[in-house]
Every structure is written in structure tokens, then in C-alpha cells.
Design an enzyme around this catalytic site. Structure first.
Site, PDB file in Angstrom:
ATOM      1  N   LYS A  52       0.843  -1.208   0.000  1.00  0.00           N
ATOM      2  CA  LYS A  52       0.000   0.000   0.000  1.00  0.00           C
ATOM      3  C   LYS A  52       0.872   1.251   0.000  1.00  0.00           C
ATOM      4  CE  LYS A  52      -3.800  -2.490   2.185  1.00  0.00           C
ATOM      5  NZ  LYS A  52      -4.623  -2.785   3.362  1.00  0.00           N
ATOM      6  N   GLN A  96      -4.532  -1.710   9.684  1.00  0.00           N
ATOM      7  CA  GLN A  96      -4.458  -3.033   9.058  1.00  0.00           C
ATOM      8  C   GLN A  96      -5.000  -4.105  10.006  1.00  0.00           C
ATOM      9  OE1 GLN A  96      -3.588  -3.478   5.877  1.00  0.00           O
ATOM     10  NE2 GLN A  96      -3.858  -5.682   5.938  1.00  0.00           N
ATOM     11  N   ASP A 119     -10.818   2.846   4.292  1.00  0.00           N
ATOM     12  CA  ASP A 119     -11.130   1.410   4.202  1.00  0.00           C
ATOM     13  C   ASP A 119     -12.634   1.171   4.158  1.00  0.00           C
ATOM     14  OD1 ASP A 119      -9.241  -0.592   3.904  1.00  0.00           O
ATOM     15  OD2 ASP A 119      -8.601  -0.526   5.999  1.00  0.00           O
TER      16      ASP A 119
HETATM   17  N1  GUN Z   1      -6.797  -7.077   6.248  1.00  0.00           N
HETATM   18  C1  GUN Z   1      -7.159  -7.807   5.169  1.00  0.00           C
HETATM   19  N2  GUN Z   1      -7.718  -6.998   4.239  1.00  0.00           N
HETATM   20  C2  GUN Z   1      -7.702  -5.745   4.739  1.00  0.00           C
HETATM   21  C3  GUN Z   1      -8.120  -4.484   4.235  1.00  0.00           C
HETATM   22  O1  GUN Z   1      -8.651  -4.341   3.133  1.00  0.00           O
HETATM   23  N3  GUN Z   1      -7.912  -3.426   5.049  1.00  0.00           N
HETATM   24  C4  GUN Z   1      -7.352  -3.558   6.275  1.00  0.00           C
HETATM   25  N4  GUN Z   1      -7.214  -2.460   7.005  1.00  0.00           N
HETATM   26  N5  GUN Z   1      -6.957  -4.707   6.770  1.00  0.00           N
HETATM   27  C5  GUN Z   1      -7.125  -5.798   5.997  1.00  0.00           C
END
Ligand code: GUN
Length: 292
Positions: A52, A96, A119
Site C-alpha cells: 500500500k 491493518q 477502508d
Molecule cells: N486485512 C485484510 N484486508 C484488509 C483491508 O482491506 N484493510 C485492512 N485495514 N486490513 C485488511
């Protein structure tokens, strides 16, 4: 069979975002800035978060990685989020998942300012999404919708089966695909661990979204000819023949299903890169909203 190339599509989206950043720079506006909070050092999460951050660099966004120790208290973590909520430099941020067991995930997600919740996990954004109101769409379902749109895959009136009812993918994608919207209007069946005769249901599907987290769950005998397959899963399977000791597998048994599918996403290179691209798109939207 046509591969739904998420890697290529995500690259196109990132090129579009890079152009937007150029425009912002020309107008002396504020460069989008994404922050990512990671707690502990769970291997796959580190990989995702690094991807990311790298994607931000690629499009010219600013990014901040906030790396917190595994044993941080819930209170300290909530304090970090309060700082991010107040920080005018940060347009959007993510926490995350998964979080360590001693931290209440729901409490943490509720603490994110909905206007910075790129998110799309905050109940305000989930609620708005279910009511067809503008909101941040969570990145994976948003990425799936964008992939269907860019490959012009008709969903209206189609039988869609979503496998898995997670808050992050299964639940929201089942809502989006059933909504009165472009690349919605589908007849959606959501199946899960208590569903009886999953195979009978998947065999009637025009489109199947598999978001279960069980490697190679969907096999060729479970689908009909001409089906469209969206594979959200990504699991590390031990493989001694590989240098790194594992291979990546989706929730779909690619070899048997791809023989019958009209369209299918590969793993890796399907939904995963789209998730990152849409997170960046959400960050640009947050930047525009906060700076307009
Ligand atoms: N863990 C697995 N997928 C995601 C996501 O799209 N965002 C976040 N913050 N954590 C994750």
C-alpha cells in the site's frame, strides 16, 4: 476463457491517479496523504501494508507508516487514532487487520473518523453504503465492482452467488451487486458455512464471488460452463518445490474451474492489486472532500 487482469487494470487506475496528482500539483493543492497503522509483525499484514505504501509512492501520494508494537494497549492505540483524526496533513488512514487478540477490533474501527475512513469499515460508511448513499466503499468490494465495470461484465438480472459473509468482502459485495446501480441489479444469493447443498446453488450461478479464505474450495464440478469467477482468497500453501517454501492459492481450484469459466480472476494478480488501487482512489476522494 478470459483472465480478469487485476494487475493491469490496477496499473491503469494508478496511471489515472498519477495524472490527478499532477493536476493537484499544478494548482498548488494539497497532495493526497495516506497513513497506514500496523500493530505487531504478522507476515502477510506487513506485506500488504508495504504494498500500500509503495503504491502511494508510485502515484505520487504522500504516505506514513505507523508501526506499533504487538503489546500496545488498546488505549494507546486509540490515542494514536485520535491524533490521526486531528492531523490535517493526513487525508485518510487505515488500521491493518487483524489486530492482536487483546484489542477490540470493533472499538478501534469505530474510533476512525468516518471522513478519513478510506477502508470504508466504519459503521457510518457501511450504513450509508447499504442505503445507496455516497460513502467510502471498502476497497476489496469496490475493486471487484470496478473490475466488472472495466471488463463490461453484465450483472443486471444475473444469478450471482457470493460465498462467505465477512464484513470486509462477502457482506458488502452482496449488497452492492443487488443494488439499483451500474453493475448491480443482480439476484444475489449469499452462501456460508451453514448453507446446505452449496454445490446445487453454485451450479446455477452466472457469476460467483468466492471470499471464504479456504484454499481451492471451489472446484470445477461446482460450476457451470460460461460462469464468471471472482476469487478473493489468497492463502500460502506449503510447497517444498518453491524456493520460498510456499505457493499462493486462491479460494478457487484454478485448473478445473478455468476450463469452464468465461471470465476468471487469477491469484495472484486478480482482486489483490485492485484492492490497493481502490484504497488510493478512496484516499484521493478523502483529499478532495477535506480540501474543497
Ligand atoms: N486485512 C485484510 N484486508 C484488509 C483491508 O482491506 N484493510 C485492512 N485495514 N486490513 C485488511
Amino acid at each position: 476463457m478470459i483472465l480478469l487482469d487485476g494487475k493491469q487494470t490496477a496499473a491503469e487506475i494508478k496511471d489515472e491517479l498519477a495524472l490527478e496528482v499532477e493536476k493537484i500539483k499544478k494548482n498548488k493543492g494539497k497532495i493526497p496523504h495516506l497513513a497506514a497503522v500496523i500493530v505487531g509483525n504478522f507476515g502477510p499484514s506487513l506485506t500488504y501494508v508495504n504494498s500500500k505504501v509503495k503504491a502511494c509512492e508510485r502515484v505520487g501520494f504522500n504516505s506514513t507508516l505507523i508501526d506499533l508494537p504487538e503489546d500496545i494497549t488498546e488505549e494507546q492505540l486509540l490515542h494514536e487514532l485520535a491524533l490521526l483524526n486531528k492531523d490535517a496533513e493526513i487525508d485518510g488512514y487505515i488500521v491493518q487487520l487483524p489486530l492482536p487478540e487483546h484489542i477490540d477490533e470493533q472499538k478501534v474501527l469505530m474510533a476512525v473518523d468516518p471522513d478519513k475512513d478510506v477502508d470504508g469499515f466504519h459503521p457510518t460508511n457501511v450504513g450509508k453504503m447499504t442505503l445507496d448513499l455516497p460513502s467510502f466503499l471498502s476497497a476489496t468490494p469496490y475493486g471487484i465492482m470496478e473490475l466488472l465495470k472495466r471488463y463490461k461484465i453484465e450483472t443486471s438480472g444475473k444469478n450471482v452467488v457470493v460465498i462467505g459473509r465477512s464484513h470486509i468482502v462477502g457482506r458488502p459485495i452482496s449488497i452492492l451487486l443487488s443494488q439499483k446501480r451500474d453493475f448491480g441489479n443482480a439476484t444475489v444469493t449469499l452462501v456460508h458455512s451453514r448453507t446446505k447443498n452449496i454445490k446445487e446453488i453454485t451450479q446455477k450461478a452466472d457469476i460467483i464471488v468466492v471470499a471464504l479464505g479456504v484454499a481451492e474450495f471451489l472446484t470445477g464440478d461446482m460450476v457451470r460452463e460460461g460462469v464468471t469467477i471472482i476469487d478473493v482468497g489468497i492463502t500460502r500453501l506449503k510447497d517444498a518445490t518453491r524456493k520460498r517454501g510456499y505457493r499462493l492459492a486462491g479460494d478457487v481450484h484454478f485448473e478445473s474451474v478455468s476450463k469452464k469459466a468465461a471470465y476468471i480472476t487469477p491469484v495472484p494478480g486478480g482482486v489483490g492489486p485492485m484492492t490497493i488501487a481502490m484504497l488510493l482512489k478512496n484516499t484521493l476522494s478523502a483529499n478532495k472532500k477535506l480540501n474543497s
